[in-house]
Design an enzyme around this catalytic site. Structure first.
Site, PDB file in Angstrom:
ATOM      1  N   ARG A   9       1.033  -1.217   0.202  1.00  8.85           N
ATOM      2  CA  ARG A   9       0.017   0.356  -0.155  1.00  8.85           C
ATOM      3  C   ARG A   9       0.964   1.304   0.067  1.00  8.85           C
ATOM      4  O   ARG A   9       0.367   2.349  -0.665  1.00  8.85           O
ATOM      5  CB  ARG A   9      -0.819  -0.068   1.317  1.00  8.85           C
ATOM      6  CG  ARG A   9      -1.483   1.319   1.663  1.00  8.85           C
ATOM      7  CD  ARG A   9      -2.995   1.046   2.378  1.00  8.85           C
ATOM      8  NE  ARG A   9      -3.914   0.282   1.634  1.00  8.85           N
ATOM      9  CZ  ARG A   9      -4.509  -0.702   2.112  1.00  8.85           C
ATOM     10  NH1 ARG A   9      -4.833  -0.545   3.542  1.00  8.85           N
ATOM     11  NH2 ARG A   9      -5.323  -1.197   1.637  1.00  8.85           N
ATOM     12  N   TYR A  10       2.020   1.223   0.867  1.00 10.86           N
ATOM     13  CA  TYR A  10       3.009   2.327   0.833  1.00 10.86           C
ATOM     14  C   TYR A  10       4.043   2.305  -0.048  1.00 10.86           C
ATOM     15  O   TYR A  10       4.621   1.124  -0.468  1.00 10.86           O
ATOM     16  CB  TYR A  10       3.327   2.486   2.274  1.00 10.86           C
ATOM     17  CG  TYR A  10       2.244   2.722   3.255  1.00 10.86           C
ATOM     18  CD1 TYR A  10       1.494   4.107   3.553  1.00 10.86           C
ATOM     19  CD2 TYR A  10       1.547   1.720   4.303  1.00 10.86           C
ATOM     20  CE1 TYR A  10       0.667   4.096   4.227  1.00 10.86           C
ATOM     21  CE2 TYR A  10       0.584   1.988   5.111  1.00 10.86           C
ATOM     22  CZ  TYR A  10       0.167   3.439   5.195  1.00 10.86           C
ATOM     23  OH  TYR A  10      -0.831   3.491   6.154  1.00 10.86           O
ATOM     24  N   ARG A  65       7.372   0.040   1.760  1.00  9.96           N
ATOM     25  CA  ARG A  65       7.049  -1.299   2.631  1.00  9.96           C
ATOM     26  C   ARG A  65       5.888  -2.308   2.384  1.00  9.96           C
ATOM     27  O   ARG A  65       4.879  -1.670   1.863  1.00  9.96           O
ATOM     28  CB  ARG A  65       7.029  -0.685   4.096  1.00  9.96           C
ATOM     29  CG  ARG A  65       5.983   0.397   4.342  1.00  9.96           C
ATOM     30  CD  ARG A  65       6.437   1.370   5.601  1.00  9.96           C
ATOM     31  NE  ARG A  65       5.308   2.080   6.144  1.00  9.96           N
ATOM     32  CZ  ARG A  65       4.845   3.062   5.367  1.00  9.96           C
ATOM     33  NH1 ARG A  65       5.609   3.444   4.319  1.00  9.96           N
ATOM     34  NH2 ARG A  65       4.053   3.892   5.863  1.00  9.96           N
ATOM     35  N   CYS A 105      -8.989 -13.088  18.214  1.00 16.33           N
ATOM     36  CA  CYS A 105      -9.603 -11.775  18.480  1.00 16.33           C
ATOM     37  C   CYS A 105     -10.854 -11.647  17.900  1.00 16.33           C
ATOM     38  O   CYS A 105     -10.981 -11.555  16.479  1.00 16.33           O
ATOM     39  CB  CYS A 105      -8.761 -10.611  18.241  1.00 16.33           C
ATOM     40  SG  CYS A 105      -6.938 -10.799  18.720  1.00 16.33           S
ATOM     41  N   CYS A 120     -10.967  -9.005  15.034  1.00 17.27           N
ATOM     42  CA  CYS A 120      -9.750  -9.097  14.131  1.00 17.27           C
ATOM     43  C   CYS A 120     -10.009  -8.295  12.600  1.00 17.27           C
ATOM     44  O   CYS A 120     -11.279  -8.773  12.106  1.00 17.27           O
ATOM     45  CB  CYS A 120      -9.450 -10.440  13.743  1.00 17.27           C
ATOM     46  SG  CYS A 120      -8.255 -10.607  12.486  1.00 17.27           S
ATOM     47  N   ASP A 161     -11.397  -0.787  13.270  1.00 19.54           N
ATOM     48  CA  ASP A 161     -12.122  -0.868  11.664  1.00 19.54           C
ATOM     49  C   ASP A 161     -13.483  -1.127  11.545  1.00 19.54           C
ATOM     50  O   ASP A 161     -13.978  -2.127  12.505  1.00 19.54           O
ATOM     51  CB  ASP A 161     -11.137  -1.861  10.999  1.00 19.54           C
ATOM     52  CG  ASP A 161      -9.543  -1.499  10.892  1.00 19.54           C
ATOM     53  OD1 ASP A 161      -9.502  -0.030  10.974  1.00 19.54           O
ATOM     54  OD2 ASP A 161      -8.735  -2.046  11.009  1.00 19.54           O
ATOM     55  N   ASP A 181      -7.184   3.794  10.227  1.00 23.14           N
ATOM     56  CA  ASP A 181      -7.023   3.252   9.109  1.00 23.14           C
ATOM     57  C   ASP A 181      -8.097   3.301   8.048  1.00 23.14           C
ATOM     58  O   ASP A 181      -9.258   3.051   8.265  1.00 23.14           O
ATOM     59  CB  ASP A 181      -6.691   1.558   9.260  1.00 23.14           C
ATOM     60  CG  ASP A 181      -5.472   1.200   8.089  1.00 23.14           C
ATOM     61  OD1 ASP A 181      -5.296   1.622   7.214  1.00 23.14           O
ATOM     62  OD2 ASP A 181      -4.767   0.110   8.511  1.00 23.14           O
TER      63      ASP A 181
HETATM   64  C1  LIG Z   1      -0.005  -0.525   9.011  1.00 18.42           C
HETATM   65  C2  LIG Z   1       0.647  -1.168   7.632  1.00 18.42           C
HETATM   66  C3  LIG Z   1       1.912  -0.945   7.389  1.00 18.42           C
HETATM   67  C4  LIG Z   1       2.862  -0.143   8.252  1.00 18.42           C
HETATM   68  O1  LIG Z   1       2.630   1.041   8.521  1.00 18.42           O
HETATM   69  P1  LIG Z   1       3.783   2.141   9.437  1.00 18.42           P
HETATM   70  O2  LIG Z   1       2.973   3.304   9.557  1.00 18.42           O
HETATM   71  O3  LIG Z   1       5.017   1.983   8.401  1.00 18.42           O
HETATM   72  O4  LIG Z   1       3.839   1.047  10.498  1.00 18.42           O
HETATM   73  C5  LIG Z   1       2.469  -1.152   6.025  1.00 18.42           C
HETATM   74  N1  LIG Z   1       1.446  -1.789   5.198  1.00 18.42           N
HETATM   75  C6  LIG Z   1       0.225  -1.836   5.462  1.00 18.42           C
HETATM   76  C7  LIG Z   1      -0.922  -2.446   4.437  1.00 18.42           C
HETATM   77  C8  LIG Z   1      -0.311  -1.504   6.746  1.00 18.42           C
HETATM   78  O5  LIG Z   1      -1.620  -1.614   6.947  1.00 18.42           O
HETATM   79  S1  SF4 Z   2      -4.249 -11.644  13.282  1.00 19.02           S
HETATM   80 FE1  SF4 Z   2      -6.368 -10.778  14.080  1.00 19.02          FE
HETATM   81  S2  SF4 Z   2      -6.895 -12.793  15.530  1.00 19.02           S
HETATM   82 FE2  SF4 Z   2      -4.774 -12.911  14.911  1.00 19.02          FE
HETATM   83  S3  SF4 Z   2      -3.892 -11.976  16.765  1.00 19.02           S
HETATM   84 FE3  SF4 Z   2      -3.989 -10.468  15.103  1.00 19.02          FE
HETATM   85  S4  SF4 Z   2      -5.881  -9.355  15.504  1.00 19.02           S
HETATM   86 FE4  SF4 Z   2      -5.961 -11.280  16.759  1.00 19.02          FE
END
Ligand SMILES: *Cc1c(COP(=O)(O)O)cnc(C)c1O
Ligand code: SF4
Length: 367
Positions: free
Chosen positions: A92-93, A96, A109, A112, A272, A309
């Site tokens: 996405r970024y 990274r 969780c 999740c 989310d 997010d």
């Molecule tokens: C959170 C996330 C990251 C890492 O984000 P940082 O702000 O650099 O910690 C990278 N890719 C995706 C898709 C994410 O959701």
């Molecule tokens: S991936 Fe989802 S279910 Fe697994 S530890 Fe992380 S938040 Fe919890």
């Protein structure tokens, strides 16, 4: 500790709807229905930490009929699948990627974000790992790889080391990060052997996931200390959850306690819009209230970023309480943590002057 003892503990997890229903005195039919939507599992270690029905730890892992009632929310609220060039990668970024290497977690969780994939072998499959490595190798802009899942520490040491080794062989990969909830759900997973293995792949960062101060126990402190002693910088991600930690006092205690076990709070996430999790969601105003209760009132080290997010794939957007009261050519009026106003005199070249006081909230875009 024997190498396989964490695996033995994991095997004793509450897993079947019947077991869960029996343990927590619930209707087995209801639990069965919920488990069909999203896998249920609780490690015996974490189950033991639950003190009462409906408490902060209970709510995170015990299935709730509310998961079935809600029609709103999306399966993939962050549109991760649109940024997924191969099934194991979310890119996405610019520099990274997220690398999903395991579909399993020690406990699941209920809130999740990735529940559409987590717990489902067809969604995150070992055969996708190789494609992920190939993708990263072919994309020289990727300098940071976040190893995630599921929980990557559900893999055995040897499997995980194989992945780390392949990533380290890629010259443009500068740093590795690993996201895990093991120190919270199954701290016995963190062994001296694991720490010694991870240490070989520096610079490696580990981000853990604690949502409540009661999750930081002696065992989890021992696990975190093994990682920290291996030179691994530790960060924490917390999800803001109704009935779990939507309280400034609870959140402050959590952040302070994390620092005592050498973990630096990194993010608090606004929950989310995941399908079946509306009962966990708070207002954003609650998150802002919590951030105001942290900044200035306790160590700056204890203050993470509060982020949303963005639905639709916009990425993490920081939400900051407003400390800027007004701006003019001559001065800023600032609000401190306790709500008192202070003036900061400003020097602005004449040609940039606007000659009027603009309250921040109504400030026009500057061109
Ligand atoms: C959170 C996330 C990251 C890492 O984000 P940082 O702000 O650099 O910690 C990278 N890719 C995706 C898709 C994410 O959701
Ligand atoms: S991936 Fe989802 S279910 Fe697994 S530890 Fe992380 S938040 Fe919890």
């Amino acid at each position: 500790m024997e190498e396989d003892s964490w695996q033995r503990i994991l095997k004793r997890s509450l897993k079947s709807p019947e077991e869960i229903a029996h343990f927590f005195d619930l209707d087995p039919e209801k639990v069965k229905k919920i488990a069909r939507n999203f896998r249920v599992q609780i490690t015996p270690y974490y189950a033991e930490l639950i003190k009462a029905k409906g408490d902060a730890l209970y709510r995170q892992v015990v299935p709730d009929p509310a998961e079935l009632e809600e029609a709103d929310g999306a399966a993939d609220p962050l549109s991760e699948d649109e940024d997924s060039p191969v099934p194991s990668i979310v890119h996405r970024y610019p520099d990274r990627v997220l690398f999903l290497v395991s579909h399993l977690c020690a406990s699941y969780c209920r809130f999740c974000t990735r529940k559409r994939k987590v717990g489902d072998l067809s969604q995150i499959h070992p055969r996708h790992i190789e494609d992920g490595i190939d993708y990263i190798r072919a994309h020289s802009e990727v300098r940071d790889v976040i190893i995630s899942g599921g929980d990557p520490l559900m893999l055995g040491d040897r499997r995980l080391e194989h992945i780390l080794k392949l990533l380290r062989e890629i010259p443009h990969v500068e740093i590795l990060r690993l996201g895990t909830r093991m120190p919270c759900y199954l701290p016995q997973r963190i062994t001296p052997e694991l720490a010694a293995m991870l240490k070989k792949y520096h610079p490696l960062y580990v981000n853990v996931h604690f949502n409540h101060p009661d999750e930081i126990t002696e065992e989890s402190a021992r696990a975190l200390s093994l990682l920290a002693d291996a030179g691994i910088p530790l960060g924490n991600q917390t999800v803001l959850l109704k009935g779990v930690n939507d309280d400034p006092a609870v959140m402050k205690k959590l952040m302070q306690k994390l620092l005592t076990v050498r973990v630096r709070p990194y993010y608090i996430y606004q929950a989310d819009c995941v399908k079946g999790t509306a009962h966990f969601r708070t207002t954003v105003e609650k998150g802002i209230e919590i951030m105001q209760a942290l900044r200035g009132w306790t160590s700056g080290m204890a203050v993470p970023y509060y982020v949303i997010d963005a639905p639709g794939g916009g990425g993490k957007i920081p939400i900051v309480p407003n400390y800027l009261h007004s701006v003019s050519d001559e001065q800023l009026v600032l609000r401190n943590y306790a709500g008192e106003l202070f003036v900061y005199p400003q020097v602005r070249p004449k040609k940039e002057r606007r000659q009027r006081i603009v309250p921040c909230a109504a400030a026009p875009p500057q061109s």
